[in-house]
Scaffold this motif. Structure first.
Motif, PDB file in Angstrom:
ATOM      1  N   SER A 115       0.849  -1.388  -0.035  1.00  0.00           N
ATOM      2  CA  SER A 115       0.000   0.080   0.050  1.00  0.00           C
ATOM      3  C   SER A 115       0.877   1.266  -0.113  1.00  0.00           C
ATOM      4  N   GLY A 116       1.918   1.393   0.755  1.00  0.00           N
ATOM      5  CA  GLY A 116       2.964   2.436   0.622  1.00  0.00           C
ATOM      6  C   GLY A 116       3.329   2.702  -0.455  1.00  0.00           C
ATOM      7  N   ILE A 117       3.814   1.596  -1.357  1.00  0.00           N
ATOM      8  CA  ILE A 117       4.584   1.850  -2.798  1.00  0.00           C
ATOM      9  C   ILE A 117       3.432   2.204  -3.689  1.00  0.00           C
ATOM     10  N   ARG A 118       2.227   1.563  -3.607  1.00  0.00           N
ATOM     11  CA  ARG A 118       0.976   1.948  -4.278  1.00  0.00           C
ATOM     12  C   ARG A 118       0.511   3.646  -4.078  1.00  0.00           C
ATOM     13  N   ARG A 119       0.537   3.910  -3.061  1.00  0.00           N
ATOM     14  CA  ARG A 119       0.234   5.362  -2.881  1.00  0.00           C
ATOM     15  C   ARG A 119       1.089   6.453  -3.308  1.00  0.00           C
ATOM     16  N   VAL A 120       2.414   5.974  -3.204  1.00  0.00           N
ATOM     17  CA  VAL A 120       3.325   7.084  -3.469  1.00  0.00           C
ATOM     18  C   VAL A 120       3.270   7.254  -4.708  1.00  0.00           C
ATOM     19  N   ASN A 121       3.302   6.005  -5.702  1.00  0.00           N
ATOM     20  CA  ASN A 121       2.944   6.051  -7.239  1.00  0.00           C
ATOM     21  C   ASN A 121       1.921   7.019  -7.638  1.00  0.00           C
ATOM     22  N   ALA A 122       0.809   6.721  -7.019  1.00  0.00           N
ATOM     23  CA  ALA A 122      -0.372   7.419  -7.116  1.00  0.00           C
ATOM     24  C   ALA A 122      -0.202   8.983  -7.096  1.00  0.00           C
ATOM     25  N   VAL A 123       0.407   9.411  -6.140  1.00  0.00           N
ATOM     26  CA  VAL A 123       0.615  10.897  -5.946  1.00  0.00           C
ATOM     27  C   VAL A 123       1.615  11.540  -6.855  1.00  0.00           C
ATOM     28  N   VAL A 124       2.882  10.585  -6.967  1.00  0.00           N
ATOM     29  CA  VAL A 124       3.626  11.189  -7.916  1.00  0.00           C
ATOM     30  C   VAL A 124       3.332  11.240  -9.239  1.00  0.00           C
ATOM     31  N   ALA A 125       2.502  10.356  -9.737  1.00  0.00           N
ATOM     32  CA  ALA A 125       1.925  10.336 -11.086  1.00  0.00           C
ATOM     33  C   ALA A 125       0.961  11.469 -11.137  1.00  0.00           C
ATOM     34  N   GLY A 126       0.038  11.815  -9.904  1.00  0.00           N
ATOM     35  CA  GLY A 126      -0.744  12.973 -10.132  1.00  0.00           C
ATOM     36  C   GLY A 126      -0.158  14.146 -10.412  1.00  0.00           C
ATOM     37  N   VAL A 127       0.781  14.336  -9.408  1.00  0.00           N
ATOM     38  CA  VAL A 127       1.288  15.892  -9.490  1.00  0.00           C
ATOM     39  C   VAL A 127       2.076  15.970 -10.452  1.00  0.00           C
ATOM     40  N   THR A 128       2.649  14.903 -11.151  1.00  0.00           N
ATOM     41  CA  THR A 128       3.610  15.296 -12.466  1.00  0.00           C
ATOM     42  C   THR A 128       2.764  15.522 -13.507  1.00  0.00           C
ATOM     43  N   VAL A 129       1.439  14.977 -13.650  1.00  0.00           N
ATOM     44  CA  VAL A 129       0.574  15.153 -14.696  1.00  0.00           C
ATOM     45  C   VAL A 129      -0.036  16.800 -14.531  1.00  0.00           C
ATOM     46  N   ALA A 130      -0.030  17.238 -13.443  1.00  0.00           N
ATOM     47  CA  ALA A 130      -0.731  18.469 -13.055  1.00  0.00           C
ATOM     48  C   ALA A 130       0.442  19.615 -13.267  1.00  0.00           C
ATOM     49  N   VAL A 131       1.573  19.308 -12.945  1.00  0.00           N
ATOM     50  CA  VAL A 131       2.649  20.243 -13.120  1.00  0.00           C
ATOM     51  C   VAL A 131       2.660  20.367 -14.790  1.00  0.00           C
TER      52      VAL A 131
END
Length: 406
Positions: A68-84
């Motif tokens: 769950s830790g790896i998956r959540r970090v992946n989700a957040v990094v993916a989201g903010v990368t797209v937003a930036v």
């Protein structure tokens, strides 16, 4: 007074072993610690994303925490990368928001965020909606990493408990219900049984399917708690396989018991003004079902026994009950054959009942269980060898260098 204290202490220990209680206490401690670390390491006034991440990351087992830790970090990094990337090209409008959500969710699935896929879209929307998108993106990533790191370290330092005992107790409770049902089925054979009473036994047998699902949930948690857990590094695989194969056998037995209950219900429907069986046959069948009930219970004790001496005693008892059940089955077969020749009605139901008894005895056989256990262990070993051939070869060479190693 001392009895009340002992009872209170027993209830307290049992309450503390509940997964929900352990999860609540561990999540609270990890989230509080993550907030304190985030306040210390960052300049944010209220870094609530760190305790939120720790709250979601800390699971009831170490394996679930890591994934769950790896998956959540992946989700957040993916989201903010797209937003930036979006914030540097387009502003916030209805069409850019829709496109952002589509891309973020797609990327969340691509990085295998699983249950945290919506977190990618949420992070992207929050970052896109502010003026200083880069600063917020960095802040969300840092707080997420802090929360995930605290959650992971919390479960590494304070290793989650192994949930094998609740799974074993669930298997034993299931076997007790199956045993009780078999005994009740045997007690009603020598008297007139109304159809609605026989149907009630059938419904009770059908409810065993729900019990199987509950035990499977407990067993899945136990299997997960053994993975990556240093408390059970040596015997984890054997325990997991023994419990899983045992539950598979009991699941087959519940199906057979349900079919036998249906056979007796059909027999009660045909014999509306007479007992299901003559007294001599009913007595032999009751003895047979009693041995089957003890066999099911002994089998569950064998499956859940961790201590070798206890397992040997349980296996001896299982062998004894199987032998007694086989002898009782032969006696019942001869009696039913004689009665069928005198009264040929419903001979198909008699044959079906014997076939169901044979299936139960076969499924609970000690040699068959040992063979199934060995096959499952070989399958796990082969699967591990196929996935990590280099690790398997290194372990084999290391073991061969030891004195007496092969």
């Amino acid at each position: 007074m001392f009895g009340n204290r002992s009872s209170l202490g027993s209830r307290t220990r049992r309450w503390a072993r509940e997964p929900a209680v352990a999860q609540t206490l561990r999540s609270t401690a990890a989230a509080t610690l993550a907030y304190a670390v985030a306040v210390w390491l960052t300049e944010a006034r209220a870094p609530l994303l760190a305790p939120l991440t720790a709250l979601l990351v800390v699971q009831v087992t170490l394996y679930a925490t890591l994934t769950s830790g790896i998956r959540r970090v992946n989700a957040v990094v993916a989201g903010v990368t797209v937003a930036v990337g979006f914030s540097s090209v387009v502003g916030l409008s209805w069409w850019s928001l829709g496109l952002l959500i589509l891309v973020a969710l797609t990327l969340g699935h691509a990085v295998r965020a699983h249950q945290f896929v919506p977190e990618a879209a949420i992070s992207a929307m929050l970052v896109l909606g502010v003026t200083h998108a880069t600063d917020l993106a960095l802040s969300r990533i840092v707080e997420t990493l802090i929360g995930a790191a605290v959650g992971l370290l919390f479960n590494v330092v304070f290793v989650p408990p192994v949930w094998v005992q609740p799974a074993e107790e669930a298997v034993l409770d299931l076997a007790r219900r199956m045993s009780s049902l078999l005994r009740h089925m045997g007690e009603e054979l020598g008297s007139h049984t109304p159809v609605h009473e026989a149907a009630a036994r059938l419904h009770a047998a059908r409810r065993l399917d729900d019990d199987i699902a509950d035990v499977d949930t407990q067993l899945s948690r136990a299997e997960e708690s053994l993975r990556f857990n240093p408390r059970a590094a040596r015997e984890g695989l054997l325990t997991r396989v023994a419990l899983r194969t045992g539950l598979d056998t009991l699941e087959i037995c519940t199906v057979v018991i349900r079919v036998a209950s249906r056979t007796l219900t059909d027999l009660a429907r045909e014999r509306t003004e007479e007992p299901l069986f003559p007294p001599e046959v009913a007595e032999a069948l009751e003895e047979l079902l009693r041995h089957l009930a003890e066999t099911v219970l002994s089998f569950a004790v064998v499956v859940t026994s961790q201590v070798r001496s206890r397992a040997e005693k349980a296996e001896d008892r299982l062998q004894s009950e199987l032998a007694a059940g086989g002898a009782a089955r032969e006696r019942v077969a001869h009696l039913l054959l004689a009665r069928v020749q005198e009264h040929p009605r419903q001979w198909q139901l008699h044959g079906a009942l014997l076939a169901e008894v044979d299936r139960l005895l076969d499924e609970l056989d000690v040699e068959k269980r040992s063979l199934r256990l060995a096959e499952e262990l070989d399958r796990h070993t082969q699967r591990r060898q196929d996935r990590f051939p280099w690790l398997y070869e290194a372990g084999r060479r290391l073991w061969a260098r030891r004195p007496g190693g092969r």
